[in-house]
Design an enzyme around this catalytic site. Structure first.
Site, short mmCIF file in Angstrom:
data_model
loop_
_atom_site.label_atom_id
_atom_site.label_comp_id
_atom_site.label_asym_id
_atom_site.label_seq_id
_atom_site.Cartn_x
_atom_site.Cartn_y
_atom_site.Cartn_z
CD1 TRP A 325 -23.49 -18.98 1.14
CD2 TRP A 325 -23.62 -20.71 -0.20
NE1 TRP A 325 -22.42 -19.32 0.99
CE2 TRP A 325 -22.34 -20.44 0.33
CE3 TRP A 325 -23.69 -22.23 -0.90
CZ2 TRP A 325 -21.34 -21.33 0.16
CZ3 TRP A 325 -22.66 -22.73 -1.14
CH2 TRP A 325 -21.31 -22.43 -0.61
CG HIS A 326 -26.13 -23.85 -3.07
ND1 HIS A 326 -26.81 -23.88 -1.88
CD2 HIS A 326 -25.28 -24.59 -3.18
CE1 HIS A 326 -26.36 -24.85 -1.18
NE2 HIS A 326 -25.24 -25.31 -1.89
N GLY A 327 -26.74 -19.43 -4.97
CA GLY A 327 -26.64 -18.67 -6.38
C GLY A 327 -27.92 -17.62 -6.46
#
Length: 482
Positions: A325-327
């Site tokens: 989700w962060h990248g």
């Protein structure tokens, strides 16, 4: 528009005056103002991406009504998948398209196939991971019959685009925030002053702590090959402090700003660096995201029920997804995987290690055991955060390799020793205040409030002085890139 910018210092008072003194005649007028102000706030970055927010808002507004009206399971599920497809589809295109294309090519190249597909020069819309999850949770709650949809489009648009938390959360649930847009608000002086106090503390975290740490972090991570392991370890320490001060600072400003307009947002951080283990840390860090994944992903796939194998599978899945989700980088996947590893012993032993109270409950200082566990947990975070900050997975591995080399025993070298000493001093003061305020919603909530008026205002002016005197360089909030 950045919270720590001159633009926002003009924007916020103007909206506040219009909200309470011009558009205070009706709830609908106030909600309309919030929508207009929120869209203007977001357009300050790039007006072209307003269409994405509007599309997500329109789809979930319509889908929510149709899911609630229909009793046919097939039709309900069809509309649910429409919402999922639109929201995750936008994320997939703008955030993950190039990642999948590049790895697809790499996979085929291992078998001798040379695929020459093209990646796209895509700009990631600010906050897309936050507002898509917020609207998606609305639809999911309606589908599960936990929530009734609103028929007021302005109210729903205000819920989705509410400018204080639009770009980097907290990721609010409709069940909690939506009713606040439907209820009549009245100005309460004590809430407004408390909101200003929390905004002040959030700006201090960002401008004094995070941005000063960033000066050294950027230098060490960019040129890590030129520094010793001891210096890089301090760089990783600075980043661990930076990301907390930066992100929790944003949340403080968002929550404080919301209180100025009569809204209460959920708490997003609960002093996570005083956690005794990684499990406790994740209950205190970015709480709106972890609770979102717990309710809409972890529990639906089985959660902590079932066999040990099932629990291990579910734990690794949720952390891999949180990491991703962060990248769109493998470094975030590795980051999630390493965090999941720390849950394995507890799952195998059948012990959750949940603590009823905060560390040093009703005491000034922790016990030696508590202190050891906190330091051990923090040391792990310092090292694993390298995967979060490094430009690539290979850079993270090289960075850590240098830390664990013989140069770890060298004397650290700084571009400017005096500035480094100042940053260490500021961090010490900051963490001390956080420690003594750890049982509050935010660190200075009651510490300053309990002081006599002259001393209280002296502290306020002291914080303002630090913000201007130690101002480093205006930097974007870290989580804007997610």
């Amino acid at each position: 528009m950045l919270f720590n910018s001159l633009d926002f210092s003009v924007f916020l008072p103007l909206v506040f005056i219009l909200y309470w003194f011009v558009f205070n005649r009706s709830l609908k007028q106030q909600n309309c103002l919030i929508v207009v102000a929120s869209y203007f706030f977001y357009a300050w970055w790039d007006w072209r991406f307003l269409g994405l927010i509007f599309l997500s808002t329109l789809v979930d507004y319509i889908v929510g009504i149709y899911i609630d009206k229909n009793e046919d399971p097939k039709i309900r599920k069809l509309f649910l998948w429409l919402s999922i497809s639109v929201n995750l589809g936008m994320l997939g295109v703008f955030k993950y398209f190039n990642f999948f294309i590049e790895n697809f090519e790499l996979a085929f190249s291992l078998f001798g196939f040379d695929l020459r597909s093209h990646t796209l020069n895509i700009i990631l819309p600010v906050g897309i991971s936050f507002y898509t999850f917020q609207t998606l949770s609305y639809t999911l709650d309606i589908y599960k019959r936990k929530l009734k949809p609103t028929t007021d489009f302005i109210v729903f648009a205000a819920f989705v685009s509410f400018f204080p938390q639009l770009v980097a959360g907290p990721i609010e649930r409709a069940k909690r925030l939506l009713p606040q847009f439907l209820a009549k608000r009245k100005f309460e002086y004590h809430k407004a002053t408390d909101g200003l106090r929390q905004i002040l503390w959030g700006l201090f975290k960002k401008m004094v702590i995070a941005d000063n740490c960033a000066v050294f972090v950027d230098e060490f991570f960019k040129n890590y090959a030129e520094y010793s392991g001891s210096t890089l370890l301090i760089g990783a320490f600075f980043f661990t402090i930076q990301i907390y001060a930066d992100f929790s600072g944003y949340s403080d400003i968002a929550i404080g700003t919301s209180r100025l307009f009569g809204f209460d947002l959920m708490k997003n951080f609960a002093f996570p660096y005083f956690s005794r283990n990684i499990r406790e840390f994740w209950r205190r860090w970015h709480m709106s995201l972890t609770s979102w994944f717990k309710d809409y992903f972890y529990i639906p796939i089985g959660g902590s029920k079932g066999s040990i194998w099932m629990q291990l599978r579910n734990t690794f899945l949720i952390f891999l997804v949180i990491g991703f989700w962060h990248g769109a980088h493998w470094k975030f996947v590795v980051y999630g995987f390493i965090n999941a590893l720390h849950f394995v012993p507890g799952i195998i032993r059948g012990k959750s290690d949940k603590y009823e109270h905060f560390i040093a409950h009703n005491k000034w200082l922790p016990s030696m055991k508590e202190l050891f566990n906190v330091l051990k947990t923090f040391a792990f975070l310092v090292l694993v955060r390298v995967f979060f900050r490094a430009d690539s997975l290979s850079d993270a591995i090289n960075y850590l390799s240098t830390i664990f080399s013989r140069s770890i025993f060298d004397v650290p070298v700084f571009p400017n020793r005096f500035d480094a000493a100042i940053v260490f001093s500021l961090i010490s003061v900051f963490m001390t205040v956080e420690w003594f305020g750890r049982n509050n919603a935010y660190a200075i909530e009651k510490i300053l409030f309990e002081l006599k008026r002259p001393w209280r205002f002296m502290c306020y002016y002291g914080i303002l002085f630090c913000m201007f005197y130690f101002y480093a360089k205006q930097q974007q909030f870290i989580y804007f890139q997610f």
